[in-house]
Design a protein around this motif. Structure first.
Motif, PDB file in Angstrom:
ATOM      1  N   LEU A  51       2.127 -34.157  20.359  1.00 51.50           N
ATOM      2  CA  LEU A  51       2.146 -33.464  19.157  1.00 51.50           C
ATOM      3  C   LEU A  51       1.103 -32.170  19.535  1.00 51.50           C
ATOM      4  CD1 LEU A  51       2.372 -35.386  15.807  1.00 51.50           C
ATOM      5  CD2 LEU A  51       4.854 -34.248  16.554  1.00 51.50           C
ATOM      6  N   ILE A  52       0.268 -31.976  19.561  1.00 51.38           N
ATOM      7  CA  ILE A  52      -0.434 -31.317  20.337  1.00 51.38           C
ATOM      8  C   ILE A  52      -0.329 -30.238  21.501  1.00 51.38           C
ATOM      9  CG2 ILE A  52      -3.097 -30.763  21.094  1.00 51.38           C
ATOM     10  CD1 ILE A  52      -3.819 -32.961  19.221  1.00 51.38           C
ATOM     11  N   THR A  53       0.498 -31.021  22.407  1.00 53.28           N
ATOM     12  CA  THR A  53       1.250 -30.460  23.346  1.00 53.28           C
ATOM     13  C   THR A  53       2.272 -29.588  23.706  1.00 53.28           C
ATOM     14  OG1 THR A  53       0.328 -32.209  25.079  1.00 53.28           O
ATOM     15  CG2 THR A  53       2.525 -30.825  26.208  1.00 53.28           C
ATOM     16  N   LYS A  54       2.916 -29.924  22.024  1.00 49.25           N
ATOM     17  CA  LYS A  54       4.381 -29.504  21.651  1.00 49.25           C
ATOM     18  C   LYS A  54       3.366 -28.264  20.952  1.00 49.25           C
ATOM     19  CE  LYS A  54       7.570 -33.465  21.530  1.00 49.25           C
ATOM     20  NZ  LYS A  54       6.320 -34.057  22.028  1.00 49.25           N
ATOM     21  N   ALA A  55       2.784 -28.119  19.936  1.00 54.10           N
ATOM     22  CA  ALA A  55       2.192 -27.241  19.345  1.00 54.10           C
ATOM     23  C   ALA A  55       1.514 -25.654  20.350  1.00 54.10           C
ATOM     24  CB  ALA A  55       0.637 -27.338  18.486  1.00 54.10           C
ATOM     25  N   LYS A  56       0.793 -26.462  21.745  1.00 57.07           N
ATOM     26  CA  LYS A  56       0.507 -25.091  22.532  1.00 57.07           C
ATOM     27  C   LYS A  56       1.910 -24.937  23.248  1.00 57.07           C
ATOM     28  CE  LYS A  56      -2.785 -26.697  25.508  1.00 57.07           C
ATOM     29  NZ  LYS A  56      -3.748 -26.964  26.849  1.00 57.07           N
ATOM     30  N   LYS A  57       2.852 -25.047  23.411  1.00 60.10           N
ATOM     31  CA  LYS A  57       4.593 -24.448  23.590  1.00 60.10           C
ATOM     32  C   LYS A  57       4.193 -23.357  22.647  1.00 60.10           C
ATOM     33  CE  LYS A  57       4.961 -28.151  26.790  1.00 60.10           C
ATOM     34  NZ  LYS A  57       6.298 -28.729  27.362  1.00 60.10           N
ATOM     35  N   GLY A  58       4.321 -24.155  21.519  1.00 56.82           N
ATOM     36  CA  GLY A  58       4.359 -23.058  20.740  1.00 56.82           C
ATOM     37  C   GLY A  58       5.997 -22.364  20.332  1.00 56.82           C
ATOM     38  N   ASP A  59       7.301 -22.900  20.873  1.00 54.03           N
ATOM     39  CA  ASP A  59       8.059 -22.939  20.309  1.00 54.03           C
ATOM     40  C   ASP A  59       9.519 -23.347  19.210  1.00 54.03           C
ATOM     41  OD1 ASP A  59       8.436 -25.001  21.561  1.00 54.03           O
ATOM     42  OD2 ASP A  59       9.579 -24.122  23.242  1.00 54.03           O
ATOM     43  N   THR A  60      10.557 -22.897  19.080  1.00 48.53           N
ATOM     44  CA  THR A  60      10.949 -22.926  18.240  1.00 48.53           C
ATOM     45  C   THR A  60      11.557 -24.827  18.150  1.00 48.53           C
ATOM     46  OG1 THR A  60      12.095 -20.649  17.087  1.00 48.53           O
ATOM     47  CG2 THR A  60      13.175 -22.612  17.209  1.00 48.53           C
ATOM     48  N   TYR A  61      12.398 -25.177  19.749  1.00 44.92           N
ATOM     49  CA  TYR A  61      12.386 -26.057  19.589  1.00 44.92           C
ATOM     50  C   TYR A  61      11.262 -27.235  19.954  1.00 44.92           C
ATOM     51  CZ  TYR A  61      13.712 -30.372  22.630  1.00 44.92           C
ATOM     52  OH  TYR A  61      14.218 -31.507  22.973  1.00 44.92           O
ATOM     53  N   ASN A  62       9.778 -27.518  20.407  1.00 46.52           N
ATOM     54  CA  ASN A  62       9.131 -28.279  19.913  1.00 46.52           C
ATOM     55  C   ASN A  62       8.811 -27.931  19.007  1.00 46.52           C
ATOM     56  OD1 ASN A  62       8.134 -29.294  22.588  1.00 46.52           O
ATOM     57  ND2 ASN A  62       8.281 -26.843  22.590  1.00 46.52           N
ATOM     58  N   ARG A  63       8.414 -27.303  17.608  1.00 42.42           N
ATOM     59  CA  ARG A  63       8.260 -27.211  16.425  1.00 42.42           C
ATOM     60  C   ARG A  63       9.367 -28.190  15.575  1.00 42.42           C
ATOM     61  NH1 ARG A  63       5.733 -23.102  13.621  1.00 42.42           N
ATOM     62  NH2 ARG A  63       4.298 -21.314  15.664  1.00 42.42           N
ATOM     63  N   ARG A  64      10.650 -27.674  16.217  1.00 38.84           N
ATOM     64  CA  ARG A  64      11.527 -28.773  15.230  1.00 38.84           C
ATOM     65  C   ARG A  64      11.108 -30.154  15.787  1.00 38.84           C
ATOM     66  NH1 ARG A  64      17.091 -25.341  16.597  1.00 38.84           N
ATOM     67  NH2 ARG A  64      17.110 -23.606  14.959  1.00 38.84           N
ATOM     68  N   LEU A  65      10.742 -29.944  16.989  1.00 43.77           N
ATOM     69  CA  LEU A  65      10.785 -31.710  17.867  1.00 43.77           C
ATOM     70  C   LEU A  65       9.307 -32.619  16.545  1.00 43.77           C
ATOM     71  CD1 LEU A  65      11.146 -31.507  21.191  1.00 43.77           C
ATOM     72  CD2 LEU A  65      12.762 -33.023  19.606  1.00 43.77           C
ATOM     73  N   ALA A  84      -3.877 -25.387  17.064  1.00 41.45           N
ATOM     74  CA  ALA A  84      -2.915 -24.773  18.432  1.00 41.45           C
ATOM     75  C   ALA A  84      -3.921 -23.665  19.587  1.00 41.45           C
ATOM     76  CB  ALA A  84      -1.588 -24.202  18.333  1.00 41.45           C
ATOM     77  N   PRO A  85      -3.944 -22.769  18.807  1.00 39.21           N
ATOM     78  CA  PRO A  85      -5.515 -22.316  19.420  1.00 39.21           C
ATOM     79  C   PRO A  85      -6.588 -22.471  19.966  1.00 39.21           C
ATOM     80  CG  PRO A  85      -4.311 -20.512  17.419  1.00 39.21           C
ATOM     81  CD  PRO A  85      -4.088 -22.067  17.840  1.00 39.21           C
ATOM     82  N   LYS A  86      -7.320 -24.221  19.059  1.00 39.70           N
ATOM     83  CA  LYS A  86      -7.791 -24.450  19.015  1.00 39.70           C
ATOM     84  C   LYS A  86      -8.467 -25.192  20.683  1.00 39.70           C
ATOM     85  CE  LYS A  86      -9.794 -24.256  14.532  1.00 39.70           C
ATOM     86  NZ  LYS A  86     -10.284 -25.055  13.752  1.00 39.70           N
ATOM     87  N   PHE A  87      -7.026 -25.884  20.852  1.00 38.49           N
ATOM     88  CA  PHE A  87      -6.706 -26.364  22.175  1.00 38.49           C
ATOM     89  C   PHE A  87      -6.701 -25.745  23.327  1.00 38.49           C
ATOM     90  CE2 PHE A  87      -6.596 -29.055  18.643  1.00 38.49           C
ATOM     91  CZ  PHE A  87      -7.566 -30.803  19.227  1.00 38.49           C
ATOM     92  N   ALA A  88      -6.178 -24.405  23.273  1.00 39.26           N
ATOM     93  CA  ALA A  88      -5.632 -23.089  24.472  1.00 39.26           C
ATOM     94  C   ALA A  88      -6.362 -23.412  25.775  1.00 39.26           C
ATOM     95  CB  ALA A  88      -5.681 -22.302  24.271  1.00 39.26           C
ATOM     96  N   GLU A  89      -7.665 -23.674  25.841  1.00 38.97           N
ATOM     97  CA  GLU A  89      -8.588 -23.175  27.216  1.00 38.97           C
ATOM     98  C   GLU A  89      -8.453 -25.621  27.496  1.00 38.97           C
ATOM     99  OE1 GLU A  89     -12.013 -22.134  27.237  1.00 38.97           O
ATOM    100  OE2 GLU A  89     -10.583 -19.946  26.548  1.00 38.97           O
ATOM    101  N   ARG A  90      -8.133 -25.983  26.293  1.00 34.95           N
ATOM    102  CA  ARG A  90      -7.992 -27.799  26.656  1.00 34.95           C
ATOM    103  C   ARG A  90      -6.859 -28.739  27.877  1.00 34.95           C
ATOM    104  NH1 ARG A  90     -12.281 -31.016  25.788  1.00 34.95           N
ATOM    105  NH2 ARG A  90     -13.106 -30.039  24.748  1.00 34.95           N
ATOM    106  N   ASN A  91      -7.348 -28.929  29.017  1.00 35.32           N
ATOM    107  CA  ASN A  91      -5.838 -29.507  29.709  1.00 35.32           C
ATOM    108  C   ASN A  91      -6.540 -30.903  29.439  1.00 35.32           C
ATOM    109  OD1 ASN A  91      -5.525 -26.862  30.509  1.00 35.32           O
ATOM    110  ND2 ASN A  91      -6.822 -27.221  32.135  1.00 35.32           N
ATOM    111  N   GLY A  92      -5.886 -31.395  28.027  1.00 35.76           N
ATOM    112  CA  GLY A  92      -5.633 -32.308  27.819  1.00 35.76           C
ATOM    113  C   GLY A  92      -7.451 -33.263  27.208  1.00 35.76           C
ATOM    114  N   GLY A  93      -6.819 -35.005  27.084  1.00 37.64           N
ATOM    115  CA  GLY A  93      -7.931 -34.831  25.591  1.00 37.64           C
ATOM    116  C   GLY A  93      -7.777 -34.211  24.307  1.00 37.64           C
ATOM    117  N   TYR A  94      -7.151 -34.765  24.027  1.00 37.99           N
ATOM    118  CA  TYR A  94      -7.766 -33.762  22.541  1.00 37.99           C
ATOM    119  C   TYR A  94      -7.902 -34.675  21.624  1.00 37.99           C
ATOM    120  CZ  TYR A  94      -3.902 -30.916  25.309  1.00 37.99           C
ATOM    121  OH  TYR A  94      -3.223 -30.210  26.203  1.00 37.99           O
TER     122      TYR A  94
END
Length: 205
Positions: A51-65, A84-94
């Motif tokens: 879910l956090i990965t989808k939030a980082k993408k931020g488009d409408t499709y991922n919002r619906r998912l 999502a902005p807090k995880f912008a610089e983190r590449n996994g391990g949320y």
């Protein structure tokens, strides 16, 4: 037939399991940490990270998912707009799971799952870049060494071929010189025989 996931199922049915996971995800999004059993914490971890990965993408499709999984617009808004902005610089391990003492009564293993909201330190980024640079340099050295070996083998093959050709040329020259010597000896012997015959003729006369 669908293959069930590994491990024990949460709840009594797949629908109940989906509700449990969705409620844990919503609680984790709203409170940033949840104390639950270790089995539930391990089970909800991949779902919340997706879910956090989808939030980082931020488009409408991922919002619906994400809204389809959570079923709550307020939690989806918090996930996409605040977390999502807090995880912008983190590449996994949320998320982080911390074991806690067993629960009194049924002695169930407890754990706390929480979101890792600490900013990524620049030292870690520099170390990762240095590790990548060293790996690239090692790969470049390996390729250069392989190329040098290939060039050396080609040069050795060429030198061997040139040595063989020189040896064959020397043998051919020696054979020619032997043939010329034999022809010279035969010519000399023929001349000596002719001179001897002419001398005999002179004496007879």
């Amino acid at each position: 037939m669908p293959k069930p996931p590994k491990g024990p199922r949460l709840g009594g049915s797949p629908a109940n399991e989906r509700k449990i996971i969705a409620n844990l995800c919503k609680s984790l999004i709203e409170n940033e940490s949840v104390v639950t059993t270790e089995a539930r914490a391990r089970r909800v971890r991949p779902h919340i990270e997706k879910l956090i990965t989808k939030a980082k993408k931020g488009d409408t499709y991922n919002r619906r998912l994400a809204l389809k999984v959570l079923g709550d617009r307020e939690s989806a808004y918090i996930l996409f707009e605040e977390l999502a902005p807090k995880f912008a610089e983190r590449n996994g391990g949320y998320t982080r799971i911390t074991k806690l003492p067993h629960r009194k009564g049924d002695n169930a293993p407890m754990a706390m799952i929480e979101l890792v909201l600490e900013p990524v330190s620049p030292k870690q980024a520099v170390v990762k870049e240095a590790e990548k640079a060293t790996q690239k340099a090692a790969a470049a050295e390996e390729t250069a060494a392989e190329e040098d070996l290939a060039v050396d083998s080609a040069e050795s093959a060429e030198s061997a071929e040139s040595a063989e050709s020189a040896a064959s040329a020397e043998s051919a020259e020696s054979a020619e010189s032997a043939e010329s010597a034999e022809s010279a000896e035969s010519a000399e012997s023929a001349e000596s025989a002719e001179s001897a015959e002419s001398a005999d003729d002179v004496e007879e006369k």
